[in-house]
Design an enzyme around this catalytic site. Structure first.
Site, PDB file in Angstrom:
ATOM      1  N   SER A   1       0.818  -1.215   0.000  1.00 55.83           N
ATOM      2  CA  SER A   1       0.000   0.000   0.000  1.00 55.83           C
ATOM      3  C   SER A   1       0.849   1.262   0.000  1.00 55.83           C
ATOM      4  O   SER A   1       1.804   1.374   0.761  1.00 55.83           O
ATOM      5  CB  SER A   1      -0.911   0.001   1.231  1.00 55.83           C
ATOM      6  OG  SER A   1      -1.559   1.249   1.380  1.00 55.83           O
ATOM      7  N   GLN A   2       0.472   2.223  -0.841  1.00 59.64           N
ATOM      8  CA  GLN A   2       1.106   3.534  -0.797  1.00 59.64           C
ATOM      9  C   GLN A   2       0.418   4.444   0.223  1.00 59.64           C
ATOM     10  O   GLN A   2       0.856   5.570   0.439  1.00 59.64           O
ATOM     11  CB  GLN A   2       1.062   4.197  -2.182  1.00 59.64           C
ATOM     12  CG  GLN A   2       1.983   3.553  -3.199  1.00 59.64           C
ATOM     13  CD  GLN A   2       1.919   4.246  -4.548  1.00 59.64           C
ATOM     14  OE1 GLN A   2       0.932   4.897  -4.894  1.00 59.64           O
ATOM     15  NE2 GLN A   2       2.969   4.093  -5.339  1.00 59.64           N
ATOM     16  N   ARG A   3      -0.643   3.917   0.836  1.00 58.50           N
ATOM     17  CA  ARG A   3      -1.326   4.668   1.906  1.00 58.50           C
ATOM     18  C   ARG A   3      -0.674   4.402   3.250  1.00 58.50           C
ATOM     19  O   ARG A   3      -0.449   5.317   4.042  1.00 58.50           O
ATOM     20  CB  ARG A   3      -2.806   4.285   1.955  1.00 58.50           C
ATOM     21  CG  ARG A   3      -3.580   5.010   3.038  1.00 58.50           C
ATOM     22  CD  ARG A   3      -5.013   4.515   3.105  1.00 58.50           C
ATOM     23  NE  ARG A   3      -5.807   5.278   4.061  1.00 58.50           N
ATOM     24  CZ  ARG A   3      -7.060   4.964   4.416  1.00 58.50           C
ATOM     25  NH1 ARG A   3      -7.658   3.899   3.881  1.00 58.50           N
ATOM     26  NH2 ARG A   3      -7.710   5.705   5.291  1.00 58.50           N
TER      27      ARG A   3
ATOM     28  N   ARG B   1       0.279  10.483  -2.187  1.00 52.57           N
ATOM     29  CA  ARG B   1       0.644   9.463  -3.178  1.00 52.57           C
ATOM     30  C   ARG B   1       0.146   9.799  -4.587  1.00 52.57           C
ATOM     31  O   ARG B   1       0.585   9.211  -5.570  1.00 52.57           O
ATOM     32  CB  ARG B   1       0.101   8.096  -2.761  1.00 52.57           C
ATOM     33  CG  ARG B   1      -1.417   8.017  -2.689  1.00 52.57           C
ATOM     34  CD  ARG B   1      -1.893   6.652  -2.259  1.00 52.57           C
ATOM     35  NE  ARG B   1      -3.323   6.673  -1.916  1.00 52.57           N
ATOM     36  CZ  ARG B   1      -4.037   5.593  -1.650  1.00 52.57           C
ATOM     37  NH1 ARG B   1      -3.466   4.414  -1.674  1.00 52.57           N
ATOM     38  NH2 ARG B   1      -5.321   5.690  -1.337  1.00 52.57           N
TER      39      ARG B   1
ATOM     40  N   ARG C   1       0.950 -12.287 -22.253  1.00 48.39           N
ATOM     41  CA  ARG C   1       2.028 -11.422 -21.768  1.00 48.39           C
ATOM     42  C   ARG C   1       3.417 -11.968 -22.067  1.00 48.39           C
ATOM     43  O   ARG C   1       4.408 -11.247 -21.909  1.00 48.39           O
ATOM     44  CB  ARG C   1       1.878 -11.210 -20.263  1.00 48.39           C
ATOM     45  CG  ARG C   1       0.536 -10.625 -19.869  1.00 48.39           C
ATOM     46  CD  ARG C   1       0.279  -9.267 -20.488  1.00 48.39           C
ATOM     47  NE  ARG C   1      -0.945  -8.671 -19.964  1.00 48.39           N
ATOM     48  CZ  ARG C   1      -1.335  -7.423 -20.203  1.00 48.39           C
ATOM     49  NH1 ARG C   1      -0.613  -6.639 -20.973  1.00 48.39           N
ATOM     50  NH2 ARG C   1      -2.452  -6.959 -19.673  1.00 48.39           N
TER      51      ARG C   1
END
Length: 249
Positions: A130-132, A188, A215
């Site tokens: 998480s960037q939170r 963020r 991919r």
């Protein structure tokens, strides 16, 4: 980028005990006419033959294993008759029977750009850094955000310098926002697609083969193509029979 296979589907000790012969000092071993078959093959055979056999799923390897694992393939393409059966299942599109074999990967140091691409594959499960909650100030435990640099940028000193300058500026602005009381979940917003993240990914064999078919192709972006190849290698290492089914569209 680094990946590591954390775990994959294996037969239970109870199943070993019921299907294969005996134990030695608590260690389960296989001593049957089927030879050295992998856990994934045993699971695949159980699932495939359950659809067509009057035998119970828990008995299929024990009752039908010798037939499939000890006889040569009838289609002339090599391997055992189990290999033939698996080839037939894949060619016929009955690959839901491969969904019982799962693999869990630790994937580290990939870009948020890659993350946006891989989450389009609906049948994977994700747990993403998480960037939170993970603070990314320069003076935090993380030491600031890390980022991926494409070769098309790094091979040119001029573009590489401009790119690194942009990342440094973004870090400075992020630091300034946080220092002025902006919460991490809002700060963020300035972070780039290049910012790295870590994740745990779980996918079943059918989904991984489908992912690779798209991919692993040359038209896929380089970073996710690299990931596809690393995942393929990790799967083949523990379930070598799967190699034949990793194909690109």
């Amino acid at each position: 980028m680094q990946i590591k296979l954390i775990g994959h589907t294996q037969l239970s000790c109870e199943f070993y005990d019921e299907v294969f012969l005996g134990t030695t000092d608590g260690i389960y071993y296989r001593s049957t006419n089927e030879g050295d078959i992998s856990d994934g093959q045993a699971i695949a055979l159980s699932a495939i033959r359950t659809c067509y056999s009057h035998n119970k799923p828990s008995e299929i390897v024990k009752l039908e294993g010798e037939k499939y694992f000890s006889t040569d393939a009838k289609d002339g393409e090599g391997g055992t008759d189990a290999d033939r059966l698996l080839r037939h299942i894949v060619k016929s599109g009955h690959t839901s029977t491969l969904e019982h074999i799962n693999f869990t990967f630790a994937i580290e140091g990939v870009s948020r750009s890659l993350l946006a691409q891989i989450t389009r594959h609906r049948h994977f499960s994700f747990s993403v850094q998480s960037q939170r909650y993970v603070k990314l100030e320069s003076d935090s435990k993380s030491g600031g955000f890390e980022y991926v640099t494409p070769e098309s940028i790094s091979k040119n000193p001029k573009t590489h310098a401009a790119y690194d300058f942009a990342m440094t500026e973004i870090q400075r602005i992020y630091n300034e926002l946080r220092a002025n009381g902006v919460v991490a979940e809002d700060a963020r917003y300035v972070l780039p697609n290049a910012a790295t993240c870590n994740l745990v990914l779980t996918g079943n064999l059918r989904s991984i083969l489908e992912f690779y078919s798209k991919r692993g192709a040359k038209q896929a972006q380089w970073e996710i193509r690299e990931l596809a190849e690393l995942m393929k290698s990790a799967v083949i290492e523990v379930e070598p029979w799967t190699e034949a089914f990793f194909k690109v569209k």
